[in-house]
Design a protein around this motif. Structure first.
Motif, PDB file in Angstrom:
ATOM      1  N   MET A   1       0.861  -1.193   0.000  1.00 62.10           N
ATOM      2  CA  MET A   1       0.000   0.000   0.000  1.00 62.10           C
ATOM      3  C   MET A   1       0.893   1.237   0.000  1.00 62.10           C
ATOM      4  SD  MET A   1      -1.299   2.522   2.300  1.00 62.10           S
ATOM      5  CE  MET A   1      -1.053   1.759   3.880  1.00 62.10           C
ATOM      6  N   ARG A   2       1.058   1.836  -1.186  1.00 64.69           N
ATOM      7  CA  ARG A   2       1.914   3.014  -1.296  1.00 64.69           C
ATOM      8  C   ARG A   2       1.144   4.232  -1.816  1.00 64.69           C
ATOM      9  NH1 ARG A   2       7.535   1.832  -1.118  1.00 64.69           N
ATOM     10  NH2 ARG A   2       7.714   0.078   0.308  1.00 64.69           N
ATOM     11  N   ASN A   3      -0.093   4.053  -2.217  1.00 64.22           N
ATOM     12  CA  ASN A   3      -0.911   5.156  -2.714  1.00 64.22           C
ATOM     13  C   ASN A   3      -2.009   5.466  -1.701  1.00 64.22           C
ATOM     14  OD1 ASN A   3       0.469   5.430  -5.195  1.00 64.22           O
ATOM     15  ND2 ASN A   3      -0.667   3.694  -6.022  1.00 64.22           N
ATOM     16  N   VAL A   4      -2.003   6.708  -1.231  1.00 60.37           N
ATOM     17  CA  VAL A   4      -2.913   7.120  -0.165  1.00 60.37           C
ATOM     18  C   VAL A   4      -3.715   8.329  -0.629  1.00 60.37           C
ATOM     19  CG1 VAL A   4      -3.010   8.067   2.190  1.00 60.37           C
ATOM     20  CG2 VAL A   4      -1.383   6.246   1.638  1.00 60.37           C
ATOM     21  N   GLU A   5      -4.958   8.403  -0.180  1.00 63.71           N
ATOM     22  CA  GLU A   5      -5.791   9.583  -0.380  1.00 63.71           C
ATOM     23  C   GLU A   5      -6.017  10.240   0.972  1.00 63.71           C
ATOM     24  OE1 GLU A   5      -8.454   8.072  -4.207  1.00 63.71           O
ATOM     25  OE2 GLU A   5      -9.308   8.010  -2.185  1.00 63.71           O
ATOM     26  N   ALA A   6      -5.825  11.550   1.020  1.00 64.50           N
ATOM     27  CA  ALA A   6      -5.949  12.252   2.305  1.00 64.50           C
ATOM     28  C   ALA A   6      -6.771  13.510   2.146  1.00 64.50           C
ATOM     29  CB  ALA A   6      -4.568  12.592   2.863  1.00 64.50           C
ATOM     30  N   ARG A   7      -7.704  13.687   3.073  1.00 57.22           N
ATOM     31  CA  ARG A   7      -8.493  14.914   3.149  1.00 57.22           C
ATOM     32  C   ARG A   7      -8.221  15.550   4.501  1.00 57.22           C
ATOM     33  NH1 ARG A   7     -14.619  13.825   2.981  1.00 57.22           N
ATOM     34  NH2 ARG A   7     -14.089  13.160   0.864  1.00 57.22           N
ATOM     35  N   VAL A   8      -7.646  16.737   4.473  1.00 55.46           N
ATOM     36  CA  VAL A   8      -7.365  17.454   5.726  1.00 55.46           C
ATOM     37  C   VAL A   8      -8.082  18.801   5.770  1.00 55.46           C
ATOM     38  CG1 VAL A   8      -5.175  16.299   6.152  1.00 55.46           C
ATOM     39  CG2 VAL A   8      -5.204  18.384   4.771  1.00 55.46           C
ATOM     40  N   LEU A   9      -8.790  19.158   4.718  1.00 53.91           N
ATOM     41  CA  LEU A   9      -9.617  20.355   4.712  1.00 53.91           C
ATOM     42  C   LEU A   9     -11.015  19.954   5.158  1.00 53.91           C
ATOM     43  CD1 LEU A   9      -8.433  21.952   1.339  1.00 53.91           C
ATOM     44  CD2 LEU A   9      -7.887  22.741   3.660  1.00 53.91           C
ATOM     45  N   GLY A  10     -11.453  20.513   6.268  1.00 54.61           N
ATOM     46  CA  GLY A  10     -12.694  20.059   6.868  1.00 54.61           C
ATOM     47  C   GLY A  10     -12.407  18.886   7.789  1.00 54.61           C
ATOM     48  N   ARG A  11     -13.220  17.852   7.713  1.00 57.99           N
ATOM     49  CA  ARG A  11     -13.028  16.687   8.571  1.00 57.99           C
ATOM     50  C   ARG A  11     -11.955  15.777   7.991  1.00 57.99           C
ATOM     51  NH1 ARG A  11     -18.198  13.886  11.048  1.00 57.99           N
ATOM     52  NH2 ARG A  11     -16.488  13.230  12.395  1.00 57.99           N
ATOM     53  N   PHE A  12     -11.103  15.261   8.859  1.00 58.68           N
ATOM     54  CA  PHE A  12      -9.984  14.413   8.459  1.00 58.68           C
ATOM     55  C   PHE A  12     -10.471  13.084   7.891  1.00 58.68           C
ATOM     56  CE2 PHE A  12      -6.867  11.107   9.237  1.00 58.68           C
ATOM     57  CZ  PHE A  12      -5.668  11.692   8.893  1.00 58.68           C
ATOM     58  N   ARG A  13      -9.812  12.660   6.806  1.00 56.31           N
ATOM     59  CA  ARG A  13     -10.074  11.344   6.226  1.00 56.31           C
ATOM     60  C   ARG A  13      -8.806  10.914   5.501  1.00 56.31           C
ATOM     61  NH1 ARG A  13     -14.614   8.322   3.862  1.00 56.31           N
ATOM     62  NH2 ARG A  13     -13.877   7.125   2.063  1.00 56.31           N
ATOM     63  N   MET A  14      -8.329   9.712   5.782  1.00 57.44           N
ATOM     64  CA  MET A  14      -7.124   9.206   5.124  1.00 57.44           C
ATOM     65  C   MET A  14      -7.227   7.698   5.010  1.00 57.44           C
ATOM     66  SD  MET A  14      -3.085   9.676   6.250  1.00 57.44           S
ATOM     67  CE  MET A  14      -3.085  11.462   6.026  1.00 57.44           C
ATOM     68  N   GLY A  15      -6.740   7.183   3.868  1.00 54.72           N
ATOM     69  CA  GLY A  15      -6.764   5.742   3.666  1.00 54.72           C
ATOM     70  C   GLY A  15      -6.179   5.395   2.320  1.00 54.72           C
ATOM     71  N   PRO A  16      -6.141   4.105   1.992  1.00 59.00           N
ATOM     72  CA  PRO A  16      -5.592   3.692   0.701  1.00 59.00           C
ATOM     73  C   PRO A  16      -6.440   4.214  -0.448  1.00 59.00           C
ATOM     74  CG  PRO A  16      -6.684   1.855   1.795  1.00 59.00           C
ATOM     75  CD  PRO A  16      -6.625   2.965   2.793  1.00 59.00           C
ATOM     76  N   ALA A  17      -5.800   4.534  -1.560  1.00 53.34           N
ATOM     77  CA  ALA A  17      -6.529   5.047  -2.724  1.00 53.34           C
ATOM     78  C   ALA A  17      -7.592   4.043  -3.153  1.00 53.34           C
ATOM     79  CB  ALA A  17      -5.551   5.314  -3.864  1.00 53.34           C
ATOM     80  N   GLY A  18      -8.827   4.532  -3.261  1.00 49.74           N
ATOM     81  CA  GLY A  18      -9.926   3.682  -3.688  1.00 49.74           C
ATOM     82  C   GLY A  18     -10.473   2.764  -2.620  1.00 49.74           C
ATOM     83  N   GLY A  19      -9.939   2.848  -1.394  1.00 58.49           N
ATOM     84  CA  GLY A  19     -10.385   1.961  -0.329  1.00 58.49           C
ATOM     85  C   GLY A  19     -11.026   2.714   0.815  1.00 58.49           C
ATOM     86  N   PRO A  20     -11.442   1.994   1.846  1.00 58.44           N
ATOM     87  CA  PRO A  20     -12.073   2.644   3.001  1.00 58.44           C
ATOM     88  C   PRO A  20     -11.045   3.426   3.812  1.00 58.44           C
ATOM     89  CG  PRO A  20     -11.724   0.320   3.447  1.00 58.44           C
ATOM     90  CD  PRO A  20     -11.348   0.526   2.007  1.00 58.44           C
ATOM     91  N   PRO A  21     -11.473   4.465   4.499  1.00 59.91           N
ATOM     92  CA  PRO A  21     -10.523   5.232   5.324  1.00 59.91           C
ATOM     93  C   PRO A  21     -10.068   4.423   6.523  1.00 59.91           C
ATOM     94  CG  PRO A  21     -12.765   5.982   5.717  1.00 59.91           C
ATOM     95  CD  PRO A  21     -12.842   5.006   4.584  1.00 59.91           C
ATOM     96  N   TRP A  22      -8.901   4.773   7.021  1.00 56.13           N
ATOM     97  CA  TRP A  22      -8.416   4.130   8.239  1.00 56.13           C
ATOM     98  C   TRP A  22      -9.271   4.547   9.426  1.00 56.13           C
ATOM     99  CZ3 TRP A  22      -3.133   6.398   6.637  1.00 56.13           C
ATOM    100  CH2 TRP A  22      -2.566   5.586   5.640  1.00 56.13           C
ATOM    101  N   ARG A  23      -9.492   3.626  10.340  1.00 60.89           N
ATOM    102  CA  ARG A  23     -10.219   3.922  11.569  1.00 60.89           C
ATOM    103  C   ARG A  23      -9.196   4.202  12.664  1.00 60.89           C
ATOM    104  NH1 ARG A  23     -15.528   0.067  12.335  1.00 60.89           N
ATOM    105  NH2 ARG A  23     -16.640   0.739  10.451  1.00 60.89           N
ATOM    106  N   LEU A  24      -8.969   5.464  12.895  1.00 63.49           N
ATOM    107  CA  LEU A  24      -7.975   5.860  13.881  1.00 63.49           C
ATOM    108  C   LEU A  24      -8.622   5.974  15.254  1.00 63.49           C
ATOM    109  CD1 LEU A  24      -6.172   8.550  11.710  1.00 63.49           C
ATOM    110  CD2 LEU A  24      -5.597   6.137  11.981  1.00 63.49           C
ATOM    111  N   GLU A  25      -7.835   5.701  16.274  1.00 56.93           N
ATOM    112  CA  GLU A  25      -8.393   5.631  17.623  1.00 56.93           C
ATOM    113  C   GLU A  25      -8.479   6.978  18.323  1.00 56.93           C
ATOM    114  OE1 GLU A  25      -6.347   2.770  19.941  1.00 56.93           O
ATOM    115  OE2 GLU A  25      -6.744   1.105  18.572  1.00 56.93           O
ATOM    116  N   SER A  26      -7.817   7.995  17.789  1.00 56.92           N
ATOM    117  CA  SER A  26      -7.806   9.270  18.514  1.00 56.92           C
ATOM    118  C   SER A  26      -7.616  10.435  17.559  1.00 56.92           C
ATOM    119  CB  SER A  26      -6.672   9.282  19.548  1.00 56.92           C
ATOM    120  OG  SER A  26      -5.410   9.306  18.894  1.00 56.92           O
ATOM    121  N   GLY A  27      -8.049  11.619  18.026  1.00 56.42           N
ATOM    122  CA  GLY A  27      -7.788  12.828  17.271  1.00 56.42           C
ATOM    123  C   GLY A  27      -6.305  13.130  17.185  1.00 56.42           C
TER     124      GLY A  27
END
Length: 274
Positions: free
Chosen positions: A1-27
């Motif tokens: 997994m070397r391709n990631v999609e990240a949204r940091v404008l507004g609510r945070f969202r990050m995960g593999p390209a085309g896949g579900p976002p990671w479920r992070l445990e903390s802010g």
């Protein structure tokens, strides 16, 4: 997994390209990944990184917190080592881990617009304001976020104003209204935005809405800053009340820096509004 999609404008969202976002445990995990992806051309010394994330803790406690956070991230993010390079002394986003980042899309569209003549900027500016889906890491109040958040917000507001002015000049007054109403909602003390919105309503033949825009400007300046509108804003209002307004259907002035876009402009001399 070397391709990631990240949204940091507004609510945070990050995960593999085309896949579900990671479920992070903390802010704090979101804050760490946001910091690393926004500064992925740098290698971060652990002590400094810990100090940015836990500025009120002792250095020893902050470093302990960082070690614990990296440990929990390994459990939450599959193949974390494909994205982060973690050593005993440093942490960095891997140079070979590609990230499609919304901030990059926003700023790239702005730079593309700046390279074009004013009359050709509308598509790129439209793309830029669409990419700006909220303030940087809007759910986080970390000190390190604030300067970059304010820089991006200022670029977004300037882009909205320029887009509103250019669509007005092109004759697309309905689109201009949308951009300028968004501008004065997000930056209600920016008088230049209220002035341009007044001109657009006048161009649409809706003098009543133009007048209401002026009075909304008067009210927000009094409430937020305790000042009256500038001479420039009062002049646009006077044109609206005139029997022969000053070319309301003509092209709007080209976008230009003004001295009343921010609260710092209150040092200018102002008169009592009509």
């Amino acid at each position: 997994m070397r391709n990631v999609e990240a949204r940091v404008l507004g609510r945070f969202r990050m995960g593999p390209a085309g896949g579900p976002p990671w479920r992070l445990e903390s802010g704090r995990a979101e804050s760490l990944l946001g910091l690393l992806v926004l500064n992925r051309d740098r290698t971060h010394e652990r002590g400094r990184l810990a100090g940015l994330l836990w500025p009120e803790s002792s250095q020893a406690q902050a470093r302990t917190n960082l070690r614990h956070l990296l440990h929990t991230l390994r459990g939450a993010v599959p193949d974390l080592e494909d994205v982060l390079e973690v050593t005993a002394r440093t942490v960095a986003w891997r140079a070979d881990a590609h990230c499609a980042l919304d901030v990059d899309a926003f700023e790239s569209a702005l730079e593309r617009a700046r390279s074009l003549p004013a009359a050709e900027r509308i598509p790129a500016l439209t793309e830029a304001v669409a990419a700006y889906t909220g303030e940087l890491l809007a759910d986080h109040d970390d000190e390190w976020v604030v300067p970059e958040r304010e820089r991006l917000r200022a670029r977004h507001l300037d882009a909205l104003e320029e887009l509103g002015t250019l669509t007005h000049r092109s004759g697309d007054h309905r689109a201009a209204v949308g951009h300028l109403e968004r501008l004065v909602t997000e930056d209600p003390v920016r008088e230049s935005g209220h002035r341009e919105l007044m001109r657009v309503h006048a161009a649409l033949g809706d003098r009543a809405r133009a007048v209401r825009t002026y009075h909304a400007c008067v009210a927000v300046l009094e409430r937020e800053l305790g000042v009256a509108p500038s001479t420039s804003t009062r002049a646009v209002y006077a044109d609206l009340l005139s029997a022969h307004p000053a070319a309301p259907h003509g092209p709007a002035p080209a976008p230009a820096a003004t001295d009343d876009r921010t609260p710092s402009a209150t040092a200018d001399a102002r008169d009592t509004p009509p």
